[in-house]
Scaffold this motif. Structure first.
Motif, short mmCIF file in Angstrom:
data_model
loop_
_atom_site.label_atom_id
_atom_site.label_comp_id
_atom_site.label_asym_id
_atom_site.label_seq_id
_atom_site.Cartn_x
_atom_site.Cartn_y
_atom_site.Cartn_z
N TYR A 1 21.50 -30.25 -3.44
CA TYR A 1 22.01 -28.86 -2.91
C TYR A 1 20.95 -28.55 -1.83
O TYR A 1 21.38 -27.81 -0.93
CB TYR A 1 21.85 -28.00 -4.11
N LYS A 2 19.75 -28.63 -1.89
CA LYS A 2 18.76 -28.27 -0.90
C LYS A 2 19.06 -29.05 0.25
O LYS A 2 18.48 -28.64 1.35
CB LYS A 2 17.17 -28.33 -1.51
N ALA A 3 19.37 -30.17 0.31
CA ALA A 3 19.62 -30.97 1.44
C ALA A 3 21.22 -30.75 2.38
O ALA A 3 21.45 -31.18 3.03
CB ALA A 3 19.64 -32.38 1.30
N GLY A 4 21.74 -29.77 1.48
CA GLY A 4 23.07 -29.36 2.14
C GLY A 4 24.25 -30.49 1.82
O GLY A 4 25.14 -30.50 2.65
N VAL A 5 24.01 -31.17 0.93
CA VAL A 5 24.86 -32.27 0.91
C VAL A 5 26.14 -31.70 0.36
O VAL A 5 27.49 -32.32 0.74
CB VAL A 5 24.48 -33.07 -0.64
N PHE A 6 26.57 -30.54 -0.32
CA PHE A 6 27.81 -30.10 -0.72
C PHE A 6 28.39 -29.20 0.21
O PHE A 6 28.25 -28.02 0.30
CB PHE A 6 27.40 -29.28 -1.87
N THR A 7 29.24 -29.90 1.16
CA THR A 7 29.86 -29.09 2.30
C THR A 7 31.03 -28.86 2.11
O THR A 7 31.87 -27.72 2.85
CB THR A 7 29.61 -30.19 3.56
N GLU A 8 31.78 -29.35 1.24
CA GLU A 8 33.20 -29.13 0.92
C GLU A 8 33.27 -28.68 -0.78
O GLU A 8 32.64 -28.95 -1.54
CB GLU A 8 33.92 -30.26 0.91
N PHE A 9 34.33 -27.94 -0.93
CA PHE A 9 34.35 -27.23 -2.44
C PHE A 9 35.98 -27.29 -2.73
O PHE A 9 36.43 -26.63 -1.84
CB PHE A 9 33.71 -26.44 -2.98
N LYS A 10 36.47 -27.97 -3.62
CA LYS A 10 37.92 -27.60 -4.15
C LYS A 10 37.87 -26.52 -5.17
O LYS A 10 37.31 -26.63 -6.40
CB LYS A 10 38.50 -28.90 -4.76
N THR A 11 38.40 -25.58 -4.79
CA THR A 11 38.64 -24.04 -5.70
C THR A 11 39.18 -24.60 -7.20
O THR A 11 40.15 -25.34 -7.15
CB THR A 11 39.58 -22.89 -5.21
N TYR A 12 38.71 -24.10 -8.08
CA TYR A 12 39.05 -24.55 -9.61
C TYR A 12 39.19 -23.13 -10.33
O TYR A 12 38.04 -22.58 -10.50
CB TYR A 12 37.96 -25.58 -9.98
N MET A 13 39.79 -23.28 -11.24
CA MET A 13 40.06 -22.15 -12.31
C MET A 13 39.70 -22.95 -13.45
O MET A 13 40.19 -23.66 -14.05
CB MET A 13 41.62 -21.53 -12.33
N THR A 14 38.54 -22.23 -14.14
CA THR A 14 38.19 -22.61 -15.40
C THR A 14 38.87 -22.10 -16.57
O THR A 14 39.82 -21.40 -16.39
CB THR A 14 36.66 -22.15 -15.57
N SER A 15 38.65 -23.07 -17.74
CA SER A 15 39.36 -22.41 -18.85
C SER A 15 39.05 -21.10 -19.44
O SER A 15 39.66 -20.48 -20.17
CB SER A 15 39.09 -23.54 -19.95
N ALA A 16 37.88 -20.44 -18.75
CA ALA A 16 37.11 -19.22 -19.13
C ALA A 16 38.06 -18.20 -18.35
O ALA A 16 37.75 -17.22 -18.17
CB ALA A 16 35.92 -19.12 -19.17
N LYS A 17 38.96 -18.77 -17.14
CA LYS A 17 39.67 -17.79 -16.28
C LYS A 17 38.84 -17.29 -15.10
O LYS A 17 38.91 -16.28 -14.74
CB LYS A 17 40.44 -16.92 -17.09
N VAL A 18 37.72 -18.08 -14.74
CA VAL A 18 36.92 -17.91 -13.93
C VAL A 18 36.89 -18.78 -12.66
O VAL A 18 37.03 -20.01 -12.90
CB VAL A 18 35.43 -17.96 -14.20
#
Length: 155
Positions: free
Chosen positions: A104-121
């Motif tokens: 995380y601190k190295a900036g590895v996570f540059t993409e993210f697929k939106t996701y709806m959790t089972s808690a509706k978040v």
């Protein structure tokens, strides 16, 4: 995000104490009224963190397929854990979290697929996934605290 990683690490210390303090048979028991064991709950939170952060970011998980498949959402324990599985999970609780923080601190996570959790978040970023993971771990921490009073001590 430092506080989120710190808090997650504190959770993992408690999970570790369960793995250390109960026998394989106790960790594998499914108390009446529950669907899973203490071991399953601990392995599940480790797998979920990996799937939320790495999986939704399109990165390979830091864990083997066995863990990802056996302890993902919707699974149930097949048997009591072996001593080797318990020892491996003790290590994975910290090694995966440490590497996640480094990545995380190295900036590895540059993409993210939106996701709806089972808690509706809805999760729309890796930061949200890391923060939501704390909520998820808290749910399972509560389950563990309830379970510990119900597992047999006759083993």
């Amino acid at each position: 995000m430092d506080f989120a990683f710190y808090t997650t690490r504190q959770n993992h210390k408690i999970f570790y104490s369960f793995l250390k303090g109960f026998s394989p048979e106790q960790l594998g028991q499914i108390p009446e009224g529950f669907r899973n064991s203490m071991f399953w709950n601990i392995a599940h939170v480790m797998v979920t963190q990996q799937k939320l952060v790495y999986g939704l970011s399109g990165k390979p998980l830091l864990i083997g397929d066995y863990w990802a498949e056996a302890y993902q959402k919707g699974t149930a324990p097949a048997s009591s854990p072996s001593v080797d599985e318990i020892e491996e999970l003790k290590e994975l609780l910290f090694s995966t979290l440490d590497q996640t923080e480094i990545d995380y601190k190295a900036g590895v996570f540059t993409e993210f697929k939106t996701y709806m959790t089972s808690a509706k978040v809805e999760l729309a970023s890796v930061e949200q996934a890391i923060q939501f993971n704390l909520f998820h771990e808290g749910l399972h921490m509560g389950t563990l605290l309830a379970m510990q009073k119900l597992v047999s001590t006759d083993q």
